[in-house]
Every structure is written in C-alpha cells, then in structure tokens.
Scaffold this active site. Structure first.
Site, PDB file in Angstrom:
ATOM      1  CB  SER A  92      64.253  -1.052 -67.726  1.00  0.00           C
ATOM      2  OG  SER A  92      63.632   0.151 -67.095  1.00  0.00           O
ATOM      3  CE1 TYR A 192      58.897  -2.466 -67.613  1.00  0.00           C
ATOM      4  CE2 TYR A 192      59.434  -0.256 -66.480  1.00  0.00           C
ATOM      5  CZ  TYR A 192      59.795  -1.619 -66.950  1.00  0.00           C
ATOM      6  OH  TYR A 192      61.169  -1.752 -66.972  1.00  0.00           O
ATOM      7  CB  SER A 193      55.133   0.338 -61.949  1.00  0.00           C
ATOM      8  OG  SER A 193      55.504   1.317 -60.900  1.00  0.00           O
ATOM      9  CB  THR A 334      63.325  -2.706 -73.767  1.00  0.00           C
ATOM     10  OG1 THR A 334      62.352  -2.414 -72.823  1.00  0.00           O
ATOM     11  CG2 THR A 334      62.673  -3.707 -74.859  1.00  0.00           C
TER      12      THR A 334
END
Length: 377
Positions: A92, A192-193, A334
């Site tokens: 990500s 978060y998606s 991250t």
C-alpha cells in the site's frame, strides 16, 4: 496475508541531494554511527523474534545507507546483501504514488478534489448504498467514501490468483467492489479501504486516456530517476531484480510467497521498489519536486485515525502523519502484501527511512522506537 494496511501512516519529505553521479560536491556529513548502530540493533531484534529477514534503508544529510539482517532464502541461508539494492513488494505504499498522480491532475485543472467521483466516472461507482454522485474525489483518496474493502473478498487473493493462473482487470475489481453494500455514509468517518485506490487508478486512466502504469512512469518514476521501481503488468509474477524471498505461514508451513498476481492489487498495492528509491520519492515529494505547494498541502491535510505506534495518527490524501515522541514529524505509508511488510517515510528536516520485513511478524515491533531511532535528531 492479502494486501492490506497494517497502519496507514507515512509519506516522506526532505530535499534529496541526488544520485551519486550528480556533479555537486559530496556533503561532509554522513549517516551518524549512532543511528546506524541503533537501526541495526532494531532489525536484528526483529529477526531474532522470528522474522525471516529485514532491510532498513536510512537517509540523513543527503547520504543513504542500507542495513540488513536475516536471510534472503531459507533454503540456502544466504544473507540479504546490501548491494545491489534489493527490490521488494511495497504493497500500500503505492497509494502515495497513486494519490500524487491524481493531485498532479488536480494541479493541471483536470480533476477537482471536491467534485463527485461520478463526474469523472459516470455510473461506475454505483452499488448497494454506494452513489458516486455523493462521494467526492477527496473522500476516495482519504478513505472517507464508505466504499467497502474488496480485499476482504475471497476472490481478491493475489497469491492464490498466481497459483491458479488468474488475472484481474480493473473492471472486474470494480464489479466485486460494487457487489458489496456501503459501510457508511460518505464523509461520516475514516475507514481504510483498498477499493478507494482501485477507483483512483481507474480515475487516472479515464481522465488521461492513458494506462495507469504509463502515467506512473511518465509523471513520477522517470522524472525522479526511480530506476528500481515499477508496476508489474498482469501475469508478471516474479520480481525483476535482485530480491530476498518473501515468506508467510500457510497452513502452519513457512512458505515462499514471493510470486503473486499483481493485477489484483494493481494501483492500490502492486508496486515493486527499493528502500533507496522510496526514500528518494518521499524526500522529493515533500520538497516540492512532485507536487506544487497547494496540492502538497492538500495531500498533507489529514483527519485523525486513532491511536497507533503509541501516538495519534492522521491520514491525508494517500499519506499519513505521525508526530514521534522526540517531536519529529513523520510522513509516509505502510504496505503489507504476501511476504513483505514495509514502512516508509521521512521528516521535513531531511531524514528518511524504509523498513521491510520479509515475513509478517507475529507481533508488530515497537514501531515508534524503530521510527524514532531512524528519524529523530
């Protein structure tokens, strides 16, 4: 472990001094010995706790040093070399790159952050309680859209897709995303998606008329000279350059999971890079070499996302912010994907770090300490 966030926080910043071939004289100062000793001890400790291998790349005073611990291959027990730079899957962390491309298009006047995503992708973002007319581009980039994370779907597994010789198109990914009900109303909260950044990749393609990978190369990788960074194409399952193998426990067996199908995470997490390239990217980003000042500020403006690393974190547009106990401000992201877990970012004062572990730790190490040892004055 499918690609997913561990803690979304990181985005670098610092004036990068340039490649070794730059004609400017070398600065006299280097990465301090104390910093090197502390970071080496940290990654040795992570490996001692059961991680197969670890790489730390530290930038200070315009100099970059790579440190390693553990093995690159459990079968041969070969150590991870520091030279040549080791490529890894960065998961990500790719989201910062995708957001930067969208924000360049904002600067170009082709996208407006507070415009509904439906303006640019009419009828695409539409499903069970999901209405692209009510979701802005900003909410997509900041994970406030309410669109559920497609990485939770069993079809979205890049390792098994490689074993089954499957690829996934962005249209197929969008179909999976829109088959799920919305998690919450747009703007109601942060959650978060990965789906948001699949949509962001499609947005880039629709607005530019070019492939996402070509825009990535043209706008970021080539201008910054990130020669060890790339987005693999569909079916390109091996890492191109020198790299340690990535491992995971599957059914109780330590397994080499380095080969994955990159078309599954795509713009949300398929990128391959090195610590040196990531440090360069994040320092260039916050020194204004990637985005104009207005768009950089938009990227950095974040919303609280709770506690992590022992401190309060914020998430902006594809980048997170953490204030370390020493007062240093850390920007970055991250990235977790099969076989690799990475943390990359920098401070405005010119220090940057990228950590990569080649097996997810059973318990996360003290990340606040790891970042502080690499980034605090």
């Amino acid at each position: 472990m499918r690609f997913a966030p561990v803690i979304a926080a990181v985005s670098g910043v610092v004036l990068f001094a340039g490649c070794a071939s730059d004609p400017q004289p070398e600065p006299e100062s280097v990465v301090s010995d104390n910093r090197i000793r502390s970071v080496q001890a940290d990654i040795d400790g992570v490996v001692g706790a059961g991680v197969t291998g670890a790489i730390a790349t530290v930038t200070e005073n315009g100099k970059t040093v790579a440190l390693t611990s553990g093995v690159a291959d459990t079968a041969t027990a070969a150590k991870i070399p520091t030279d040549p730079p080791q490529q890894v899957r960065v998961g990500s962390i790719a989201k910062t790159f995708t957001s930067a491309i969208v924000l360049q298009l904002v600067s170009d006047g082709k996208i407006r952050l507070d415009e509904p995503i439906d303006t640019y992708l009419p009828g695409v973002v539409h499903g069970q309680g999901i209405d692209g007319r009510a979701i802005t581009v900003r909410q997509i980039l900041r994970h406030q859209s309410g669109i559920p994370d497609f990485a939770k779907d069993e079809r979205v597994d890049e390792y098994r897709a490689a074993l089954q010789n499957r690829t996934m198109t962005p249209d197929e990914a969008i179909a999976i995303i829109m088959s799920k009900p919305a998690d919450f109303a747009p703007g109601a909260r942060y959650e978060y998606s990965n789906s948001n950044y699949i949509i962001a990749g499609v947005l880039v393609e629709r607005v530019t008329g070019a492939r996402y990978v070509d825009e990535l190369d043209r706008r970021i990788l080539k201008p910054l000279g990130l020669n060890d960074t790339y987005l693999p194409g569909p079916g390109e399952r091996d890492i191109r350059g020198p790299h340690p193998k990535g491992y995971a426990e599957i059914d109780g067996v330590l397994t080499d999971v380095s080969r994955i199908e990159p078309s599954v995470p795509w713009a949300a997490g398929a990128m391959v890079s090195t610590g040196a390239d990531l440090n360069h990217f994040y320092t260039a980003l916050l020194s204004g070499k990637v985005l104009p000042a207005n768009e950089l500020q938009e990227m950095r403006n974040g919303v609280p996302i709770g506690e992590g690393l022992g401190v309060t974190m914020q998430y902006g547009l594809g980048v997170g912010t953490v204030q370390l106990p020493c007062g240093a401000e850390y920007f970055g992201h991250t990235g977790g994907i099969y076989g690799f877990l990475s943390f990359s970012g920098a401070t405005p004062e010119g220090r940057a770090v990228t950590y990569t572990f080649t097996k997810p730790p059973k318990d996360l190490p003290d990340l606040s300490a790891l970042l502080s040892h690499a980034l605090c004055p």
